[in-house]
Motif scaffolding. Structure first.
Motif, short mmCIF file in Angstrom:
data_model
loop_
_atom_site.label_atom_id
_atom_site.label_comp_id
_atom_site.label_asym_id
_atom_site.label_seq_id
_atom_site.Cartn_x
_atom_site.Cartn_y
_atom_site.Cartn_z
N SER A 98 0.80 -1.22 0.00
CA SER A 98 0.00 0.00 0.00
C SER A 98 0.84 1.28 0.00
O SER A 98 0.42 2.28 -0.59
N LEU A 99 1.98 1.27 0.64
CA LEU A 99 2.76 2.49 0.80
C LEU A 99 3.13 3.17 -0.52
O LEU A 99 3.04 4.40 -0.61
N PRO A 100 3.56 2.44 -1.55
CA PRO A 100 3.90 3.12 -2.81
C PRO A 100 2.72 3.88 -3.41
O PRO A 100 2.90 4.99 -3.94
N PHE A 101 1.52 3.32 -3.31
CA PHE A 101 0.36 3.98 -3.89
C PHE A 101 -0.07 5.19 -3.05
O PHE A 101 -0.51 6.20 -3.60
N LEU A 102 0.06 5.08 -1.73
CA LEU A 102 -0.26 6.23 -0.90
C LEU A 102 0.72 7.36 -1.15
O LEU A 102 0.34 8.54 -1.18
N ARG A 106 -0.23 11.11 -2.69
CA ARG A 106 0.12 12.39 -2.08
C ARG A 106 1.02 13.22 -3.00
O ARG A 106 0.86 14.44 -3.09
N LEU A 107 1.96 12.58 -3.65
CA LEU A 107 2.89 13.31 -4.52
C LEU A 107 2.17 13.98 -5.69
O LEU A 107 2.56 15.06 -6.13
N THR A 108 1.13 13.32 -6.21
CA THR A 108 0.41 13.87 -7.36
C THR A 108 -0.79 14.71 -6.95
O THR A 108 -1.48 15.25 -7.83
N CYS A 109 -1.05 14.82 -5.66
CA CYS A 109 -2.17 15.63 -5.15
C CYS A 109 -2.00 17.08 -5.60
O CYS A 109 -0.89 17.63 -5.61
N TYR A 110 -3.08 17.74 -5.96
CA TYR A 110 -3.01 19.10 -6.46
C TYR A 110 -2.42 20.05 -5.42
O TYR A 110 -1.64 20.95 -5.76
N TYR A 112 -0.37 19.22 -2.81
CA TYR A 112 1.04 18.90 -2.55
C TYR A 112 1.92 19.33 -3.71
O TYR A 112 3.09 19.67 -3.52
N ARG A 113 1.39 19.29 -4.92
CA ARG A 113 2.17 19.80 -6.05
C ARG A 113 2.54 21.26 -5.81
O ARG A 113 3.69 21.66 -5.96
N LYS A 114 1.54 22.04 -5.47
CA LYS A 114 1.80 23.45 -5.17
C LYS A 114 2.80 23.59 -4.05
O LYS A 114 3.72 24.42 -4.10
N ALA A 115 2.65 22.77 -3.00
CA ALA A 115 3.50 22.88 -1.83
C ALA A 115 4.96 22.61 -2.16
O ALA A 115 5.84 23.42 -1.85
N TYR A 116 5.25 21.48 -2.81
CA TYR A 116 6.67 21.20 -3.05
C TYR A 116 7.21 21.89 -4.29
O TYR A 116 8.41 22.11 -4.40
N TYR A 117 6.35 22.29 -5.23
CA TYR A 117 6.84 23.11 -6.34
C TYR A 117 7.38 24.43 -5.81
O TYR A 117 8.44 24.89 -6.21
N ARG A 118 6.62 25.03 -4.90
CA ARG A 118 7.00 26.35 -4.39
C ARG A 118 8.13 26.29 -3.37
O ARG A 118 8.92 27.23 -3.27
N SER A 119 8.21 25.23 -2.62
CA SER A 119 9.20 25.17 -1.55
C SER A 119 10.51 24.51 -1.98
O SER A 119 11.57 25.13 -1.94
N PHE A 120 10.43 23.26 -2.43
CA PHE A 120 11.65 22.53 -2.79
C PHE A 120 12.19 22.94 -4.16
O PHE A 120 13.40 22.99 -4.36
N TRP A 121 11.30 23.24 -5.10
CA TRP A 121 11.74 23.55 -6.46
C TRP A 121 11.77 25.04 -6.77
O TRP A 121 12.28 25.44 -7.80
N LEU A 149 -1.60 10.81 -13.56
CA LEU A 149 -2.09 9.54 -13.03
C LEU A 149 -2.80 9.72 -11.69
O LEU A 149 -3.24 8.73 -11.10
N HIS A 150 -2.90 10.94 -11.22
CA HIS A 150 -3.48 11.19 -9.90
C HIS A 150 -4.86 10.59 -9.74
O HIS A 150 -5.20 10.03 -8.70
N ARG A 151 -5.67 10.67 -10.77
CA ARG A 151 -7.05 10.16 -10.68
C ARG A 151 -7.07 8.66 -10.40
O ARG A 151 -7.96 8.16 -9.71
N TYR A 152 -6.09 7.93 -10.92
CA TYR A 152 -6.04 6.49 -10.70
C TYR A 152 -5.50 6.16 -9.30
O TYR A 152 -5.96 5.20 -8.67
N PHE A 153 -4.55 6.96 -8.84
CA PHE A 153 -4.05 6.76 -7.49
C PHE A 153 -5.15 7.05 -6.46
O PHE A 153 -5.13 6.50 -5.36
#
Length: 268
Positions: A98-102, A106-110, A112-121, A149-153
Motif C-alpha cells: 500500500s505504501l507506494p500507492f499512498l 500524495r505526490l500527485t495531489c493538487y 502537494y504539487r503546489k507545496a513542493y513546487y514552491r518550496s523545494f523547487w 495519473l493522480h485520478r487512478y491513485f
C-alpha cells in the motif's frame, strides 16, 4: 495602401525596475515552513516504515496505519488481516503493498504539487516572485507528466482508506471481547481525517459531478459533489492535518506496543 488593425491596443512597455520583486511581506516564510514540515514528516515516516517493530498491540488489536495492510512474512500473524505473502526483508516495508500507492497519491495531489513546487523547487516560490528556474516546461514531460495519473491513485487510496477503516473497527474486538480505549479513539479519529482528505480530493470531486450537463437530472450525484466540494475548499488543511494524525497515531501505537505507556481503557 496601408491598413491598420482597429482592434490593436497600444500599451506602454513594462516598467524597468531593479528589484527582483515588489513583495514587502515575509513571503519566504511559507516555503521554509513547508520544507521543514515535509522533511520532518518524511524522516519520521521513513524511520518507522523500515523499523519493522512496535507496530501491533496484541492485547487490543491496534495496528499502526504505517503497517497496514501488514502483508510481509515477517508480520505478526494476528496483524496480517489479509495474509502474509511478501518476503521478509529489511529493505522491504511490511506494508509494501500500500505504501507506494499512498506516496504516489500524495505526490500527485493538487495541493502537494503546489507545496513542493514552491518550496523545494522554487517554481515559483510565491506569487509575484520570479521562478527559480530559467525555463518552464509544465507537466508535459517525464517525470512530471506522471502527475496525470493522480485520478487512478485516488481509487487505490480510497481502497486503502477502507482497509484503515476495517483496522479501526477490528480494534474494538480484542482477544478478551469488546472494548475500547484511548487507542481506539486515536485510530478512529485518524480514519475520519483520512476520509476528509481523500473525499475532498479534486479527482473525487470530478468523479462525483464531472461530465454532467444538468445537475437537476442527477440529484444524488449533485449532493455528493457538493459534499466533496465542501471538503475540497479546505484541502490544504486536511492535507497537513492528516500528516500530523498519521504520525501521532503511529507514535501512540508504537508507545503502547513498546510498553512506554499504558493504553487508557474505558471499556474492557
Amino acid at each position: 495602401m496601408t491598413t491598420t488593425d482597429d482592434t490593436s491596443v497600444a500599451s506602454p512597455p513594462r516598467a524597468a525596475i531593479s528589484a527582483r520583486n515588489l513583495r514587502i511581506d515575509n513571503w519566504r516564510k511559507g516555503p521554509i515552513l513547508t520544507v521543514v514540515g515535509i522533511t520532518a514528516w518524511v524522516a519520521y515516516a521513513t524511520f518507522r516504515v523500515f523499523y519493522q517493530g512496535d507496530y501491533w498491540v496484541a492485547d487490543y488489536h491496534y495496528l499502526t496505519p504505517f503497517y497496514s495492510p501488514c502483508v510481509s512474512e515477517g508480520c505478526v500473524p494476528e496483524s496480517a488481516h489479509f495474509g502474509r505473502f511478501l518476503p521478509d526483508h529489511p529493505l522491504l516495508p511490511y506494508a509494501a503493498l500500500s505504501l507506494p500507492f499512498l506516496l504516489a497519491f500524495r505526490l500527485t495531489c493538487y495541493y502537494y504539487r503546489k507545496a513542493y513546487y514552491r518550496s523545494f523547487w522554487l517554481s515559483p516560490p510565491a506569487c509575484a516572485v520570479p521562478d527559480g528556474h530559467p525555463r518552464y516546461t509544465g507537466e508535459t514531460r517525464f517525470p512530471l507528466i506522471g502527475q496525470n495519473l493522480h485520478r487512478y491513485f485516488f481509487y487505490l487510496a480510497a481502497v486503502i482508506s477502507l482497509i484503515n477503516t476495517y483496522d479501526a473497527i477490528l480494534a474494538f474486538h480484542s482477544p478478551d471481547g469488546f472494548g475500547f480505549g484511548l487507542g481506539n479513539l486515536v485510530l478512529v479519529a485518524n480514519v475520519v481525517l483520512l476520509w476528509c482528505y481523500t473525499l475532498g480530493c479534486h479527482s473525487c470531486r470530478h468523479v462525483m459531478g464531472g461530465r454532467l450537463k444538468h445537475f437537476s437530472k442527477h440529484p444524488i450525484r449533485y449532493r455528493l459533489w457538493t459534499m466533496s466540494s465542501a471538503l475540497n475548499t479546505r484541502h490544504m488543511m486536511w492535507a497537513w492535518i492528516t500528516l500530523a494524525s498519521l504520525a501521532l497515531t503511529d507514535a501512540y501505537v508504537m508507545a503502547v506496543a513498546a510498553g512506554w505507556i499504558t493504553d487508557l481503557r474505558f471499556v474492557g
